[in-house]
Write a protein that holds these residues in place. Structure first.
Motif, PDB file in Angstrom:
ATOM      1  N   LYS A   1       0.627  -1.149   0.014  1.00  0.00           N
ATOM      2  CA  LYS A   1      -0.025   0.040   0.062  1.00  0.00           C
ATOM      3  C   LYS A   1       0.836   1.257   0.067  1.00  0.00           C
ATOM      4  CE  LYS A   1      -3.965  -2.026   2.147  1.00  0.00           C
ATOM      5  NZ  LYS A   1      -4.820  -2.470   3.303  1.00  0.00           N
ATOM      6  N   GLY A   2       0.523   2.319  -0.990  1.00  0.00           N
ATOM      7  CA  GLY A   2       1.140   3.305  -0.848  1.00  0.00           C
ATOM      8  C   GLY A   2       2.385   3.743  -1.862  1.00  0.00           C
ATOM      9  N   PHE A   3       2.816   2.400  -2.374  1.00  0.00           N
ATOM     10  CA  PHE A   3       3.746   2.413  -3.483  1.00  0.00           C
ATOM     11  C   PHE A   3       3.255   2.712  -4.632  1.00  0.00           C
ATOM     12  CE2 PHE A   3       6.959   0.789  -6.347  1.00  0.00           C
ATOM     13  CZ  PHE A   3       8.205   1.268  -5.475  1.00  0.00           C
ATOM     14  N   PRO A   4       3.997   3.425  -5.685  1.00  0.00           N
ATOM     15  CA  PRO A   4       3.340   4.008  -6.950  1.00  0.00           C
ATOM     16  C   PRO A   4       3.696   2.896  -7.885  1.00  0.00           C
ATOM     17  CG  PRO A   4       5.302   4.985  -6.448  1.00  0.00           C
ATOM     18  CD  PRO A   4       5.200   4.085  -5.325  1.00  0.00           C
ATOM     19  N   ILE A   5       3.261   1.789  -7.980  1.00  0.00           N
ATOM     20  CA  ILE A   5       3.340   0.572  -8.890  1.00  0.00           C
ATOM     21  C   ILE A   5       3.050   0.900 -10.273  1.00  0.00           C
ATOM     22  CG2 ILE A   5       1.622  -1.042  -8.175  1.00  0.00           C
ATOM     23  CD1 ILE A   5       3.886  -3.177  -8.570  1.00  0.00           C
ATOM     24  N   SER A   6       1.957   1.491 -10.478  1.00  0.00           N
ATOM     25  CA  SER A   6       1.055   1.777 -11.682  1.00  0.00           C
ATOM     26  C   SER A   6       1.842   2.852 -12.701  1.00  0.00           C
ATOM     27  CB  SER A   6      -0.230   1.968 -11.751  1.00  0.00           C
ATOM     28  OG  SER A   6      -0.413   3.103 -11.053  1.00  0.00           O
ATOM     29  N   ASP A   7       2.794   3.689 -12.106  1.00  0.00           N
ATOM     30  CA  ASP A   7       3.528   4.844 -12.988  1.00  0.00           C
ATOM     31  C   ASP A   7       4.579   4.254 -13.630  1.00  0.00           C
ATOM     32  OD1 ASP A   7       4.945   6.943 -13.588  1.00  0.00           O
ATOM     33  OD2 ASP A   7       4.093   8.292 -11.884  1.00  0.00           O
ATOM     34  N   SER A   8       4.602   4.059 -14.938  1.00  0.00           N
ATOM     35  CA  SER A   8       5.530   3.468 -15.759  1.00  0.00           C
ATOM     36  C   SER A   8       6.871   4.415 -15.743  1.00  0.00           C
ATOM     37  CB  SER A   8       5.225   3.310 -17.152  1.00  0.00           C
ATOM     38  OG  SER A   8       4.836   4.542 -17.733  1.00  0.00           O
ATOM     39  N   ASN A   9       6.794   5.714 -15.448  1.00  0.00           N
ATOM     40  CA  ASN A   9       7.969   6.696 -15.234  1.00  0.00           C
ATOM     41  C   ASN A   9       8.745   6.373 -13.995  1.00  0.00           C
ATOM     42  OD1 ASN A   9       7.639   8.055 -17.571  1.00  0.00           O
ATOM     43  ND2 ASN A   9       6.052   9.092 -16.736  1.00  0.00           N
ATOM     44  N   LEU A  10       8.070   6.022 -13.039  1.00  0.00           N
ATOM     45  CA  LEU A  10       8.605   5.503 -11.772  1.00  0.00           C
ATOM     46  C   LEU A  10       9.056   4.095 -11.492  1.00  0.00           C
ATOM     47  CD1 LEU A  10       6.561   7.688  -9.178  1.00  0.00           C
ATOM     48  CD2 LEU A  10       8.769   8.060 -10.216  1.00  0.00           C
ATOM     49  N   ALA A  11       8.671   3.209 -12.509  1.00  0.00           N
ATOM     50  CA  ALA A  11       8.905   1.875 -12.053  1.00  0.00           C
ATOM     51  C   ALA A  11      10.341   1.385 -12.328  1.00  0.00           C
ATOM     52  CB  ALA A  11       7.979   1.240 -13.527  1.00  0.00           C
ATOM     53  N   ARG A  12      10.742   0.313 -11.780  1.00  0.00           N
ATOM     54  CA  ARG A  12      12.007   0.098 -11.661  1.00  0.00           C
ATOM     55  C   ARG A  12      12.395  -0.793 -13.013  1.00  0.00           C
ATOM     56  NH1 ARG A  12      10.707  -3.606 -13.845  1.00  0.00           N
ATOM     57  NH2 ARG A  12      10.236  -5.668 -13.348  1.00  0.00           N
ATOM     58  N   TRP A  13      13.783  -0.865 -13.387  1.00  0.00           N
ATOM     59  CA  TRP A  13      14.274  -1.318 -14.340  1.00  0.00           C
ATOM     60  C   TRP A  13      14.675  -2.601 -13.491  1.00  0.00           C
ATOM     61  CZ3 TRP A  13      14.583  -1.216 -19.593  1.00  0.00           C
ATOM     62  CH2 TRP A  13      14.090  -0.019 -20.146  1.00  0.00           C
ATOM     63  N   ALA A  14      14.613  -3.930 -14.114  1.00  0.00           N
ATOM     64  CA  ALA A  14      15.178  -5.184 -13.417  1.00  0.00           C
ATOM     65  C   ALA A  14      15.950  -6.041 -14.376  1.00  0.00           C
ATOM     66  CB  ALA A  14      13.881  -5.976 -13.112  1.00  0.00           C
ATOM     67  N   LEU A  15      16.908  -6.918 -13.789  1.00  0.00           N
ATOM     68  CA  LEU A  15      17.857  -7.426 -14.284  1.00  0.00           C
ATOM     69  C   LEU A  15      17.093  -8.953 -14.161  1.00  0.00           C
ATOM     70  CD1 LEU A  15      21.377  -6.920 -13.048  1.00  0.00           C
ATOM     71  CD2 LEU A  15      20.247  -5.988 -14.998  1.00  0.00           C
ATOM     72  N   ALA A  16      16.830  -9.548 -15.369  1.00  0.00           N
ATOM     73  CA  ALA A  16      16.221 -10.656 -15.385  1.00  0.00           C
ATOM     74  C   ALA A  16      16.644 -12.008 -16.146  1.00  0.00           C
ATOM     75  CB  ALA A  16      14.557 -10.563 -16.132  1.00  0.00           C
ATOM     76  N   ALA A  17      16.528 -13.149 -15.628  1.00  0.00           N
ATOM     77  CA  ALA A  17      17.182 -14.333 -16.127  1.00  0.00           C
ATOM     78  C   ALA A  17      16.866 -14.457 -17.727  1.00  0.00           C
ATOM     79  CB  ALA A  17      16.678 -15.463 -15.302  1.00  0.00           C
TER      80      ALA A  17
END
Length: 191
Positions: free
Chosen positions: A80-96
């Motif tokens: 709750k409270g995390f801006p997960i739907s904002d694509s500008n704030l979303a993280r980049w992630a290293l993925a297998a």
């Protein structure tokens, strides 16, 4: 290693609409799992939210965490409270690469969701580590799992791989590094 749809990872690909759609859909899934299917307690969430939303311009953020389940990312961002739907704030992630980039459909989905393919065991100078460094030079947020694979051992964190340390050292701008430890996702993975 194959070049994997770098064009789909660009923010301007189709005016950013596929990225926004993927980030919003995955964000809704993460919120549902974290808040309705689980009991989630987050300590110091305000620190993370502040760093994601308002760190100094051009300063990259690297978050590192243990890896307990294939659903760690994205579910760990669904609190709750995390801006997960904002694509500008979303993280980049290293993925297998061998898991997330098995076919063109998965590759497109993960690339538009801001995932960078990494070949486990491919070393710190593999092709896509340069892409991660580019994101850091742009002042972006990058999340890594420095254990290199899912581990459900009853320990906070296993032996770390060199990739994350390499990114910290080689980043053109010194990143803010925030460690995160989470528990409980492995329980859901077993059910």
């Amino acid at each position: 290693m194959t070049r994997t749809m770098e064009w789909a990872a660009r923010g301007d690909h189709m005016r950013g609409i596929p990225r926004k759609m993927v980030i919003m859909a995955v964000g809704a899934f993460a919120k549902a799992v974290a808040n309705f299917l689980n009991t989630t307690t987050v300590h110091n969430a305000d620190k993370l939210i502040n760093l994601v939303r308002s760190r100094p311009p051009g300063v990259p953020l690297i978050t590192v965490s243990n890896h307990m389940s294939t659903l760690d990312d994205p579910v760990m961002w669904g609190f709750k409270g995390f801006p997960i739907s904002d694509s500008n704030l979303a993280r980049w992630a290293l993925a297998a690469e061998d898991i997330c980039f098995k076919n063109p459909l998965l590759t497109y989905f993960f690339r538009t969701g801001k995932c960078i393919p990494i070949t486990r065991g491919g070393g710190i100078y593999q092709e896509h580590m340069n892409e991660a460094l580019e994101r850091l030079s742009d002042g972006e947020w990058l999340h890594t799992f420095p254990e290199g694979k899912v581990s459900q051992e009853d320990a906070p964190i296993r032996r770390l791989k060199w990739g994350t340390a390499s990114l910290i050292v080689r980043s053109p701008v010194t990143p803010i590094v925030l460690p995160i430890v989470h528990r409980g996702f492995e329980e859901e993975a077993r059910h």
